[in-house]
Write an enzyme that holds these catalytic residues in place. Structure first.
Site, PDB file in Angstrom:
ATOM      1  CB  SER A 112       9.615   2.378  17.382  1.00 17.08           C
ATOM      2  OG  SER A 112       9.648   1.033  17.145  1.00 17.08           O
TER       3      SER A 112
ATOM      4  CE1 TYR B  91      10.427  -4.649  13.198  1.00 14.38           C
ATOM      5  CE2 TYR B  91       9.579  -3.280  14.776  1.00 14.38           C
ATOM      6  CZ  TYR B  91      10.623  -3.949  14.321  1.00 14.38           C
ATOM      7  OH  TYR B  91      11.849  -3.859  14.826  1.00 14.38           O
TER       8      TYR B  91
ATOM      9  CB  THR C 277      11.786  -2.729  10.088  1.00 15.71           C
ATOM     10  OG1 THR C 277      12.062  -1.518  10.644  1.00 15.71           O
ATOM     11  CG2 THR C 277      12.830  -3.807  10.796  1.00 15.71           C
TER      12      THR C 277
ATOM     13  CE  LYS D  10      16.197   1.444  11.054  1.00 16.92           C
ATOM     14  NZ  LYS D  10      16.068   0.070  11.590  1.00 16.92           N
TER      15      LYS D  10
ATOM     16  CG  HIS E 155      16.901  -4.567  13.794  1.00 14.49           C
ATOM     17  ND1 HIS E 155      15.918  -4.760  12.982  1.00 14.49           N
ATOM     18  CD2 HIS E 155      16.597  -4.163  14.942  1.00 14.49           C
ATOM     19  CE1 HIS E 155      14.607  -4.540  14.123  1.00 14.49           C
ATOM     20  NE2 HIS E 155      15.265  -4.387  15.080  1.00 14.49           N
TER      21      HIS E 155
END
Length: 369
Positions: free
Chosen positions: A106, A129, A155, A230, A254
């Site tokens: 992440s 992100y 994402t 994603k 998510h």
């Protein structure tokens, strides 16, 4: 008590973790309808097993973006793993590597890309992100590349953070002894206490709400790494993602933490697979707790699946050994499901091996009078 399935780790994690931390990992958005549905929807798919097939040898290996892995079961990005266990992402990385599968780190990890790379060899993807400051993004992508990460999982379902009421009640924030390690040097590693969720405030301040398809193109100008999109749930966005140069698609809601009342990912999967028309691989993220779930996803056209919460719950319970056990239990269950369905390799798993509640019933011959 001996643990015999993946779901049993959740209760152990609940007992071990502080309420704020457990609730952060476990909860979904608003009414949590999608959270329950992500699991429940798997019960709407039944098997049509084929019998008397020699299943003495079963091959679960596959390739993802050209990388060979031991099974189509991979680790999804989950944030702040050191809240679960002191070794956090280090432990997860070692467990994934030992199992011969892919870990996705992440952006909001409590260990940096360099630290995770230092755990040793392994195929790793980096979840991204997009921050308002694009220099931060470009720098982060370059660091992931240098650290040997093999793909970017972008994402795309979080222009704003979903309303997670447990985090609001708990005034969730990152514990003071931890930082978002990838952003430490950029003064973006800390999360302030807020009147609601500290994470929601952090996202509102830092994450770019203007993110659009042109940014997917932009990302390809700053990296040679393949980009997985994603957070896709529809045929329309699947087609646009492929046109925009995506190397693959992760069907994800998510973990039911963003928009409530979107379908379970297993329900959205087939629409996405059909729209992709085999041009790029499609992966499923969300709700997988059993080997039978993995088989169902592959029968509906997924090239592989990602697990999120089982990783953090098992990490909280038993550290690296817990994550290893989750991966081995899912592997063993999946192998057994293949054997009992008459499939010796992943390519033998077909749509005919399942029947779903949304299939038209198989026409039955009229009874003889």
């Amino acid at each position: 008590m001996e643990i015999t399935n993946v779901s049993e780790y959740q209760e152990i994690a609940k007992q071990k973790l502080p309420k704020m931390v457990y609730d952060y990992y476990a909860s979904g958005a608003e009414d949590q309808w999608t959270l329950q549905e992500n699991r429940f929807a798997f019960t709407k798919i039944l098997f049509r097993p084929r019998i008397l097939i020699d299943v003495s040898k079963i091959d679960m290996t596959t390739t993802v973006l050209g990388f060979k892995i031991s099974m189509p079961i991979m680790i999804a990005p989950t944030a702040m793993q050191k809240m679960a266990h002191p070794e956090g992402e280090y432990a997860t990385a070692r467990a994934a590597s030992a199992a011969g599968t892919i870990m996705t780190l992440s952006s909001w990890a409590t260990s940096s890309v360099e630290e995770v790379a230092s755990t040793g060899p392994g195929i790793r993807f980096f979840q991204l992100y997009v921050y308002k400051d694009r220099n931060v993004v470009a720098q982060l992508v370059r660091r992931a590349e240098r650290a040997g990460f093999k793909a970017i999982a972008l994402t795309v379902d979080t222009p704003r953070l979903g309303r997670r009421e447990a985090d609001i009640k708990n005034r969730f924030t990152l514990p003071p002894f931890l930082t978002l390690k990838n952003f430490e040097g950029l003064d973006l590693g800390k999360m302030d206490q807020a009147d609601d969720s500290g994470l929601a405030s952090y996202v509102a301040g830092q994450i770019d709400r203007s993110l659009s398809w042109k940014d997917v193109k932009w990302l390809q100008t700053i990296t040679k790494l393949p980009i997985l999109v994603k957070g896709v749930l529809t045929a329309e966005d699947t087609r646009i993602a492929i046109q925009a140069g995506a190397a693959g698609i992760i069907v994800s809601n998510h973990g039911a933490r963003q928009l409530d009342y979107v379908p379970a990912t297993i329900m959205a999967l087939e629409e996405v697979v059909k729209a992709a028309q085999g041009r790029v691989p499609v992966f499923l993220d969300g709700g997988v707790r059993r080997g039978t779930d993995v088989f169902k996803a592959l029968a509906l056209g997924a090239s592989g699946i990602f697990i999120g919460r089982p990783v953090v719950f098992s990490l909280a319970a038993e550290g690296e050994a817990g994550v290893r056990k989750v991966l081995s239990m899912l592997r063993d269950e999946f192998e057994l499901t293949m054997a009992l369905s008459g499939c010796r390799s992943l390519k033998e798993i077909t749509r005919d091996h399942i029947v779903t509640e949304w299939d038209s019933p198989h026409p039955r011959p009229a009874p003889r009078l």
